[in-house]
Write a protein that holds these residues in place. Structure first.
Motif, mmCIF file in Angstrom:
data_model
loop_
_atom_site.group_PDB
_atom_site.id
_atom_site.type_symbol
_atom_site.label_atom_id
_atom_site.label_comp_id
_atom_site.label_asym_id
_atom_site.label_seq_id
_atom_site.Cartn_x
_atom_site.Cartn_y
_atom_site.Cartn_z
ATOM 1 N N ILE A 103 -33.956 71.112 -2.905
ATOM 2 C CA ILE A 103 -35.338 70.771 -2.560
ATOM 3 C C ILE A 103 -35.984 71.912 -1.773
ATOM 4 N N LEU A 104 -35.217 72.508 -0.855
ATOM 5 C CA LEU A 104 -35.746 73.596 -0.035
ATOM 6 C C LEU A 104 -36.059 74.842 -0.856
ATOM 7 N N THR A 105 -35.289 75.050 -1.913
ATOM 8 C CA THR A 105 -35.478 76.268 -2.707
ATOM 9 C C THR A 105 -36.422 76.060 -3.887
ATOM 10 N N ALA A 106 -36.907 74.825 -4.077
ATOM 11 C CA ALA A 106 -37.841 74.540 -5.174
ATOM 12 C C ALA A 106 -39.272 74.506 -4.636
ATOM 13 N N ALA A 107 -40.229 74.290 -5.519
ATOM 14 C CA ALA A 107 -41.632 74.188 -5.110
ATOM 15 C C ALA A 107 -41.833 72.971 -4.209
ATOM 16 N N PHE A 108 -42.755 73.090 -3.265
ATOM 17 C CA PHE A 108 -43.009 72.015 -2.297
ATOM 18 C C PHE A 108 -43.504 70.761 -3.007
ATOM 19 N N ASP A 109 -42.735 69.672 -2.873
ATOM 20 C CA ASP A 109 -43.078 68.418 -3.543
ATOM 21 C C ASP A 109 -42.562 67.259 -2.691
ATOM 22 N N PRO A 110 -43.330 66.847 -1.654
ATOM 23 C CA PRO A 110 -42.848 65.816 -0.725
ATOM 24 C C PRO A 110 -42.580 64.470 -1.392
ATOM 25 N N LEU A 111 -43.360 64.107 -2.403
ATOM 26 C CA LEU A 111 -43.144 62.828 -3.082
ATOM 27 C C LEU A 111 -41.798 62.825 -3.799
ATOM 28 N N ASN A 112 -41.493 63.915 -4.480
ATOM 29 C CA ASN A 112 -40.209 64.018 -5.163
ATOM 30 C C ASN A 112 -39.060 64.004 -4.163
ATOM 31 N N ALA A 113 -39.255 64.667 -3.021
ATOM 32 C CA ALA A 113 -38.216 64.683 -1.985
ATOM 33 C C ALA A 113 -37.964 63.282 -1.446
ATOM 34 N N PHE A 114 -39.044 62.509 -1.249
ATOM 35 C CA PHE A 114 -38.908 61.137 -0.754
ATOM 36 C C PHE A 114 -38.150 60.267 -1.748
ATOM 37 N N MET A 116 -36.148 61.186 -4.175
ATOM 38 C CA MET A 116 -34.769 61.644 -4.308
ATOM 39 C C MET A 116 -33.914 61.177 -3.131
ATOM 40 N N THR A 117 -34.477 61.258 -1.921
ATOM 41 C CA THR A 117 -33.754 60.801 -0.739
ATOM 42 C C THR A 117 -33.469 59.306 -0.819
ATOM 43 N N LEU A 118 -34.452 58.544 -1.271
ATOM 44 C CA LEU A 118 -34.273 57.098 -1.408
ATOM 45 C C LEU A 118 -33.177 56.780 -2.412
ATOM 46 N N MET A 119 -33.158 57.482 -3.538
ATOM 47 C CA MET A 119 -32.156 57.210 -4.558
ATOM 48 C C MET A 119 -30.751 57.566 -4.079
ATOM 49 N N VAL A 120 -30.641 58.706 -3.411
ATOM 50 C CA VAL A 120 -29.320 59.171 -2.986
ATOM 51 C C VAL A 120 -28.750 58.308 -1.862
ATOM 52 N N ASN A 121 -29.619 57.876 -0.939
ATOM 53 C CA ASN A 121 -29.139 57.180 0.256
ATOM 54 C C ASN A 121 -29.446 55.682 0.283
ATOM 55 N N ALA A 122 -29.878 55.128 -0.843
ATOM 56 C CA ALA A 122 -30.219 53.703 -0.862
ATOM 57 C C ALA A 122 -29.033 52.822 -0.505
ATOM 58 N N ARG A 123 -27.809 53.298 -0.775
ATOM 59 C CA ARG A 123 -26.624 52.503 -0.462
ATOM 60 C C ARG A 123 -26.516 52.198 1.030
ATOM 61 N N HIS A 124 -27.116 53.044 1.884
ATOM 62 C CA HIS A 124 -27.048 52.817 3.317
ATOM 63 C C HIS A 124 -27.766 51.530 3.724
ATOM 64 N N LEU A 125 -28.753 51.116 2.942
ATOM 65 C CA LEU A 125 -29.445 49.855 3.217
ATOM 66 C C LEU A 125 -28.456 48.695 3.190
ATOM 67 N N PHE A 126 -27.558 48.721 2.210
ATOM 68 C CA PHE A 126 -26.593 47.638 2.061
ATOM 69 C C PHE A 126 -25.490 47.736 3.115
ATOM 70 N N TYR A 127 -25.135 48.966 3.495
ATOM 71 C CA TYR A 127 -24.177 49.137 4.588
ATOM 72 C C TYR A 127 -24.714 48.464 5.845
ATOM 73 N N GLY A 128 -25.981 48.768 6.151
ATOM 74 C CA GLY A 128 -26.577 48.240 7.378
ATOM 75 C C GLY A 128 -26.626 46.729 7.407
ATOM 76 N N LEU A 129 -26.980 46.126 6.290
ATOM 77 C CA LEU A 129 -27.057 44.664 6.234
ATOM 78 C C LEU A 129 -25.709 44.015 6.517
ATOM 79 N N SER A 130 -24.634 44.620 6.031
ATOM 80 C CA SER A 130 -23.311 44.027 6.211
ATOM 81 C C SER A 130 -22.786 44.205 7.631
ATOM 82 N N LEU A 131 -23.428 45.076 8.428
ATOM 83 C CA LEU A 131 -22.952 45.320 9.790
ATOM 84 C C LEU A 131 -23.905 44.792 10.865
#
Length: 242
Positions: free
Chosen positions: A62-73, A75-90
């Motif tokens: 992301i840092l080395t590509a063209a600036f695209d905050p929406l795509n970064a958001f 992508m971050t959501l897709m990669v780290n969405a599993r953390h939502l379920f971790y949090g609920l279980s704890l």
């Protein structure tokens, strides 16, 4: 103070496997980031603020590509969405941690989640501080490893071709370890089937979130079959935190 030192000493042995794993992964990240023109200071900064190994690897592109905050958001959501379920279980466990839970929620990564589910503090050790130090130690290991990698990358020339495959290898190892440690493999098989189905239908760029939603729906439908294992993992003990 004695209570905190006691909890730190109790937590440290549980985090040693994470330390050894993070050394390889963090150093690889620091080297790869440096190869893109970023100094070790950036590796430290990203590790403190982001603290998500897989997302940090993705962030390099992301840092080395063209600036695209929406795509970064997205992508971050897709990669780290599993953390939502971790949090609920704890949620129940974290309710015992008092003010410390804010940092513990921030520091909830795959390895820390596994330890918090499986590890029990020794008798006489405060559960809240025990969980806090597991989270803090893992975070510290990751920051240190990334800094070492960034420094090594600036001092020695490396061929970084294929080094970003390290995260894929990590998830494969985690999956295999969980498969071996569990008697019932239905949740793992559901995860594989849902992922493959969504991958075939939606393609590699869009399958992650639909696959996770399908996995959750499937596991919810079979909740009674799995809830014994979940309770064993995530039920809080009677120890109370200050």
């Amino acid at each position: 103070m004695q209570e905190k030192i006691k909890a730190l000493k109790a937590a440290f042995p549980y985090t040693i496997p994470v330390l050894t794993g993070y050394m390889f992964l963090g150093i690889a990240f620091g080297i790869l980031l440096n190869s893109k023109g970023y100094s070790f200071i950036w590796a430290i900064f990203m590790s403190i603020i982001i603290f998500a190994g897989s997302m940090q690897y993705v962030a390099i592109n992301i840092l080395t590509a063209a600036f695209d905050p929406l795509n970064a958001f997205i992508m971050t959501l897709m990669v780290n969405a599993r953390h939502l379920f971790y949090g609920l279980s704890l949620l129940d466990k974290f309710s015992e941690a008092g003010k410390k839970k804010t940092y513990m929620m921030f520091g909830l990564v795959d390895e820390t989640f596994s330890l918090l589910c499986a590890a029990e503090p020794p008798e006489g050790v405060d559960r809240g501080w025990f969980m806090f130090f597991i989270t803090l130690l893992n975070h510290f290991y990751w920051i240190t490893a990334c800094a070492i990698g960034g420094i090594l990358g600036s001092l020695v020339s490396f061929n970084t071709k294929g080094i970003d495959f390290v995260m894929t290898a990590l998830f494969i190892v985690i999956f295999l370890n969980q498969w071996k440690s569990q008697e019932k493999h239905a949740p793992a098989l559901i995860g594989i089937a849902a992922s493959v189905l969504c991958l075939l239908v939606l393609g590699p760029s869009n399958f992650i979130i639909p696959a996770m939603a399908l996995i959750i729906l499937s596991l919810t439908g079979y909740r009674k079959s799995f809830e014994k294992g979940v309770e064993k993992c995530c039920l809080p003990s009677s120890n109370q935190s200050s």
